[in-house]
Design an enzyme around this catalytic site. Structure first.
Site, PDB file in Angstrom:
ATOM      1  N   PRO A  86      30.702  27.585  28.026  1.00  0.00           N
ATOM      2  CA  PRO A  86      31.287  27.911  26.719  1.00  0.00           C
ATOM      3  C   PRO A  86      30.250  27.931  25.587  1.00  0.00           C
ATOM      4  O   PRO A  86      30.536  28.455  24.513  1.00  0.00           O
ATOM      5  CB  PRO A  86      32.332  26.812  26.493  1.00  0.00           C
ATOM      6  CG  PRO A  86      32.060  25.762  27.503  1.00  0.00           C
ATOM      7  CD  PRO A  86      31.275  26.379  28.609  1.00  0.00           C
ATOM      8  N   GLU A 123      30.511  17.644  32.298  1.00  0.00           N
ATOM      9  CA  GLU A 123      30.034  17.977  30.948  1.00  0.00           C
ATOM     10  C   GLU A 123      28.981  19.084  30.983  1.00  0.00           C
ATOM     11  O   GLU A 123      28.527  19.537  29.940  1.00  0.00           O
ATOM     12  CB  GLU A 123      29.479  16.731  30.255  1.00  0.00           C
ATOM     13  CG  GLU A 123      30.561  15.744  29.822  1.00  0.00           C
ATOM     14  CD  GLU A 123      31.616  16.379  28.901  1.00  0.00           C
ATOM     15  OE1 GLU A 123      31.241  16.883  27.839  1.00  0.00           O
ATOM     16  OE2 GLU A 123      32.807  16.366  29.278  1.00  0.00           O
ATOM     17  N   ARG A 125      33.279  46.432  39.200  1.00  0.00           N
ATOM     18  CA  ARG A 125      34.069  47.660  39.109  1.00  0.00           C
ATOM     19  C   ARG A 125      33.253  48.808  38.510  1.00  0.00           C
ATOM     20  O   ARG A 125      33.644  49.965  38.628  1.00  0.00           O
ATOM     21  CB  ARG A 125      35.369  47.441  38.327  1.00  0.00           C
ATOM     22  CG  ARG A 125      35.188  47.136  36.877  1.00  0.00           C
ATOM     23  CD  ARG A 125      36.501  46.731  36.219  1.00  0.00           C
ATOM     24  NE  ARG A 125      37.379  47.857  35.938  1.00  0.00           N
ATOM     25  CZ  ARG A 125      37.235  48.699  34.909  1.00  0.00           C
ATOM     26  NH1 ARG A 125      36.220  48.547  34.068  1.00  0.00           N
ATOM     27  NH2 ARG A 125      38.077  49.691  34.710  1.00  0.00           N
ATOM     28  N   ASP A 150      37.933  53.450  29.261  1.00  0.00           N
ATOM     29  CA  ASP A 150      38.403  52.068  29.123  1.00  0.00           C
ATOM     30  C   ASP A 150      38.303  51.588  27.681  1.00  0.00           C
ATOM     31  O   ASP A 150      37.416  51.994  26.951  1.00  0.00           O
ATOM     32  CB  ASP A 150      37.517  51.100  29.925  1.00  0.00           C
ATOM     33  CG  ASP A 150      37.746  51.186  31.409  1.00  0.00           C
ATOM     34  OD1 ASP A 150      38.737  51.808  31.819  1.00  0.00           O
ATOM     35  OD2 ASP A 150      36.924  50.617  32.137  1.00  0.00           O
TER      36      ASP A 150
HETATM   37 CL1  6GU Z   1      31.679  30.667  31.030  1.00  0.00          CL
HETATM   38  N1  6GU Z   1      32.670  28.251  31.331  1.00  0.00           N
HETATM   39  C1  6GU Z   1      33.494  27.254  30.995  1.00  0.00           C
HETATM   40  N2  6GU Z   1      33.439  26.126  31.681  1.00  0.00           N
HETATM   41  N3  6GU Z   1      34.352  27.327  30.008  1.00  0.00           N
HETATM   42  C2  6GU Z   1      34.388  28.481  29.336  1.00  0.00           C
HETATM   43  C3  6GU Z   1      33.568  29.557  29.631  1.00  0.00           C
HETATM   44  C4  6GU Z   1      32.698  29.405  30.655  1.00  0.00           C
HETATM   45  N4  6GU Z   1      33.830  30.570  28.791  1.00  0.00           N
HETATM   46  C5  6GU Z   1      34.780  30.116  27.993  1.00  0.00           C
HETATM   47  N5  6GU Z   1      35.137  28.873  28.298  1.00  0.00           N
END
Ligand code: 6GU
Length: 238
Positions: free
Chosen positions: A85, A112, A150, A165
């Site tokens: 994230p 973590e 894809r 798309d």
């Molecule tokens: Cl790539 N990994 C995790 N663990 N949480 C996320 C993410 C990735 N993208 C958004 N939330």
């Protein structure tokens, strides 16, 4: 394309056996391997995580199992992708870039996250699928793999195409209709039945602009709009 996925949960990737990614593997455009890096742990209990230096909540993935699993992969110059994230946003542009590569390696985090030395020494890309937190990187890796694969040659059937798309044009896609022309009194827009291809093109472009204006106005700045597009958007604002 070859994709290697380093994960503690290889069974989570069953969805990729199906549908379009399954087809890519069947036609030989794609090889995917799952590597459980726990198998590379030299710890007698096969531990892969430990407490963070400096204290704090949660556990971190330690370098040894992941570096050893990485070293065991046959490779020349792969992209090494950490799903996190804290990464930069994954977008259609990123999928298009990755689709040109021969070899992708995904490192899926848990707990973590990773010891920073894994990021610093192994990763070429750190990418997130949105502003929310998942329990692990596996679902995010599957999303990125699906969106990338894809785009490989011959993976979508002859009929389907990705040139129209949403996001390929920088705008959201226009609405689609099929038969019947009248379903419970719900009518297909007349223009689509008119046979006038120029008018249909104009209507579709305007619907794309309208939808993008309402739902994703942030996309309009980058969209490469024509003067006609801009006039139409002005008319919406009035
Ligand atoms: Cl790539 N990994 C995790 N663990 N949480 C996320 C993410 C990735 N993208 C958004 N939330």
């Amino acid at each position: 394309m070859k994709i290697d996925v380093l994960t503690l949960f290889p069974d989570m990737f069953a969805p990729l056996d199906h549908s379009i990614v399954g087809r890519a593997r069947t036609i030989g455009q794609l090889e995917v391997n799952y590597i459980n890096f726990r198998d590379y742990s030299t710890n007698k209990h096969q531990k892969v995580d430990d407490y963070p230096y400096g204290g704090g909540a949660g556990m971190l993935l330690t370098p040894q199992p992941i570096f050893d699993a990485y070293d065991a992969i046959e490779k020349t110059r792969p992209r090494v992708i950490i799903t996190t994230p804290t990464g930069r946003p994954f977008t259609q542009r990123v999928a298009e870039e990755w689709a040109k590569e021969d070899h992708l390696i995904f490192l899926c985090g848990h707990y973590e996250g990773f010891d920073q030395r894994i990021h610093d020494e192994l990763a070429t890309d750190e990418v997130s699928i949105g502003d929310f937190v998942l329990t692990g990187g596996e679902l995010a890796a599957m999303v990125m793999i699906d969106a990338t694969v894809r785009l490989l040659p011959d993976v979508l059937g002859a009929q389907a195409s990705h040139e129209d798309d949403s996001f390929s044009t920088g705008l959201l896609e226009y609405p689609h209709y099929t038969r019947p022309a009248d379903f419970r009194g719900l009518k297909v827009p007349d223009v689509l039945l008119s046979g006038n291809h120029a008018k249909i093109e104009t209507w579709r472009r305007e619907q794309s602009l309208l939808r993008t204006h309402r739902r994703r106005p942030d996309l309009l700045e980058q969209a490469g709009l024509t003067e006609t597009d801009k006039k139409f958007l002005e008319s919406l604002r009035d």
